[in-house]
Design a protein around this motif. Structure first.
Motif: not given
Lengths: 20, 134
Positions: A5, A7-8, A10-12, A14-17, B49, B63
């Motif tokens: 969770d 990791l997810l 953090e990934c989400i 990282s993609a946000m403006p 990314k 991931l």
């Protein structure tokens, strides 16, 4: 160790403006 | 200058390019019980990314598995129901064979995006939550 969770999340994030 | 909330009505991309727009859209989706659509969309972008290199192989595999498990594996999930069977088996194959490619979720993301553009996004623009904000 990162949980799946974290990791997810953090990934989400990282993609946000970035805040302008 | 155009206020941000008017730009949000121009396209889904202009909405998803603004932090406040994302937050409001997410609140709306949460009410409709489909916030996973948005989280999945951003998870796909974030995954793409992550450049493949020796130091993050393990992280990328972990991931990819986490995204697959949370959004695609359960056929009753809101995201899974909107993705074509062929797209789902392609992703499953990538995960099972550990063939982790930055673009492996691209098709699924496109399908979810099309669904949001046709459905949840126009409904959002007519929703109380958006109209009250404006």
């Amino acid at each position: 160790i990162d949980s799946e969770d974290d990791l997810l999340q953090e990934c989400i994030s990282s993609a946000m403006p970035k805040k302008k | 200058p155009t206020p941000p909330y008017l730009r949000w009505a121009e396209s889904l991309h202009s909405l998803l390019d603004d932090q406040d727009g994302i937050n409001l859209f997410r609140t709306f989706l949460k009410q409709e019980d489909c916030a996973d659509l948005l989280d999945f969309w951003f998870a796909c972008s974030g995954f793409r990314k992550l450049e493949p290199n020796n130091s993050n192989e393990e992280k990328r595999l972990k991931l990819a598995k986490a995204i697959y498990k949370k959004y695609i594996l359960d056929n009753n999930g809101i995201v899974s129901r909107q993705i074509k069977p062929a797209t789902k088996s392609f992703i499953k194959d990538c995960v099972m064979k550990q063939q982790i490619d930055p673009a492996m979720f691209d098709q699924a993301q496109t399908e979810i995006q099309a669904m949001m553009e046709e459905n949840t996004y126009p409904v959002f623009l007519k929703s109380d939550i958006y109209l009250e904000y404006t």
